[in-house]
Design a protein around this motif. Structure first.
Motif, short mmCIF file in Angstrom:
data_model
loop_
_atom_site.label_atom_id
_atom_site.label_comp_id
_atom_site.label_asym_id
_atom_site.label_seq_id
_atom_site.Cartn_x
_atom_site.Cartn_y
_atom_site.Cartn_z
N GLN A 96 15.84 -6.03 -13.90
CA GLN A 96 16.84 -6.54 -12.96
C GLN A 96 17.42 -5.44 -12.09
O GLN A 96 17.34 -5.49 -10.87
CB GLN A 96 17.96 -7.23 -13.74
N CYS A 97 17.98 -4.43 -12.72
CA CYS A 97 18.63 -3.37 -11.94
C CYS A 97 17.69 -2.20 -11.70
O CYS A 97 17.98 -1.32 -10.91
CB CYS A 97 19.91 -2.89 -12.61
N GLY A 98 16.56 -2.20 -12.36
CA GLY A 98 15.58 -1.16 -12.12
C GLY A 98 15.86 0.15 -12.84
O GLY A 98 15.11 1.11 -12.68
N LYS A 99 16.91 0.17 -13.60
CA LYS A 99 17.28 1.40 -14.30
C LYS A 99 16.22 1.81 -15.30
O LYS A 99 15.57 0.96 -15.92
CB LYS A 99 18.62 1.17 -15.00
N TYR A 131 9.44 -3.25 -20.70
CA TYR A 131 10.19 -3.98 -19.69
C TYR A 131 11.14 -4.97 -20.36
O TYR A 131 10.84 -5.51 -21.41
CB TYR A 131 9.24 -4.74 -18.76
N GLY A 132 12.25 -5.19 -19.70
CA GLY A 132 13.21 -6.14 -20.24
C GLY A 132 14.50 -6.10 -19.43
O GLY A 132 14.52 -5.65 -18.30
N ILE A 133 15.55 -6.59 -20.05
CA ILE A 133 16.85 -6.62 -19.38
C ILE A 133 17.81 -5.72 -20.14
O ILE A 133 17.95 -5.84 -21.36
CB ILE A 133 17.42 -8.05 -19.33
N CYS A 134 18.47 -4.84 -19.43
CA CYS A 134 19.34 -3.87 -20.07
C CYS A 134 20.70 -4.47 -20.43
O CYS A 134 21.04 -5.58 -20.00
CB CYS A 134 19.52 -2.64 -19.21
#
Lengths: 142, 142
Positions: A96-99, A131-134
């Motif tokens: 999502q945020c690419g972090k 990959y995933g959501i932080c």
DNA sequence: TTGCGTGCAAAGGTTTTGCATGGCA
DNA sequence: TGCCATGCAAAACCTTTGCACGCAA
């Protein structure tokens, strides 16, 4: 700049690309963005050169290549030589945020061992990206 | 076969594609492979139709789409309602022979939990692919 | 009969490759 | 001077899109 691999030359373009990524460690760029950056400075570097250079940097382990999906172009990001190069440092990328988050804990190493011993599969930390959501994106979403 | 979404039709091609994937649950196929399969049976289904159908099946959640890297075409696999749909089925890709291996064991789930709870990072099995060298390649190399 | 699905072909966009030239060592 | 790197343009590749026709309901 930097170490020259045997059988390769240090060219101006080569240095420019590496330095740009190094100066912006923590951010990722597409081949197009890199090209645009230099063009905006009046420097022209052929797209093919950029691809070839990124490819080699990725192989050398200085840069990581991220493929978010096959529609959007690949992203490249400086990773560096220290502390990730010894092998067991993985990266997690927030979709999502690419972090980019560094992961180096007991459990990942234990998992590494398990996959190696039980499944006979030796993981490649340079290539493998989780990959995933932080955390932050998860919280701000709900 | 089966349920028709409102505002959509059941066509022969549509059923064929879904059934093929369903009959081969546990294996993944590229659009090309699916096309070839039918052609070898004397059935011609346009590539565009296959893509459109896979796209919808993916949206509907019956099929998962895996992006290994941007070179190789995307893979599609029947998921249905069981098995991998709960989210914890990962893939390992051998960097040498290119083989794609399913990974669904206790440890990966434990690792999933750990990363989620300790690092606040929710892994995405659809995107995350483990790269490395498989058993056979390791043996045949030494 | 209505309008979604299909097939074909062409377009779209990213990445790779061929080849002659330029530049590092 | 020997080779690698570069640039340009063309090619390769997967996937999407436009359009007319076919077919399910």
């Amino acid at each position: 700049m930097g170490r020259t691999k045997s059988g390769s030359y240090n060219t101006k373009q080569s240095c420019e690309i590496l330095n740009f990524l190094k100066d912006n460690a923590g951010s990722h760029f597409t081949s197009q963005e890199i090209s645009d950056h230099f063009r905006s400075q009046g420097i022209n570097i052929g797209q093919a050169t950029i691809y070839r250079r990124l490819d080699r940097l990725t192989t050398d382990g200085l840069v990581n290549k991220y493929i978010i999906d096959e529609k959007s172009p690949a992203c490249y990001e400086f990773i560096g030589t220290e502390h990730c190069s010894h092998g067991k440092c993985y990266h997690m990328k927030c979709e999502q945020c690419g972090k980019l988050i560094h992961l180096n804990c007991e459990e990942i190493n234990a998992f590494f061992e398990h996959v190696s011993e039980e499944h006979g599969f030796v993981l490649d930390p340079k290539r493998t990206v989780f990959y995933g959501i932080c955390n932050e994106c998860n919280n701000s979403e709900s």
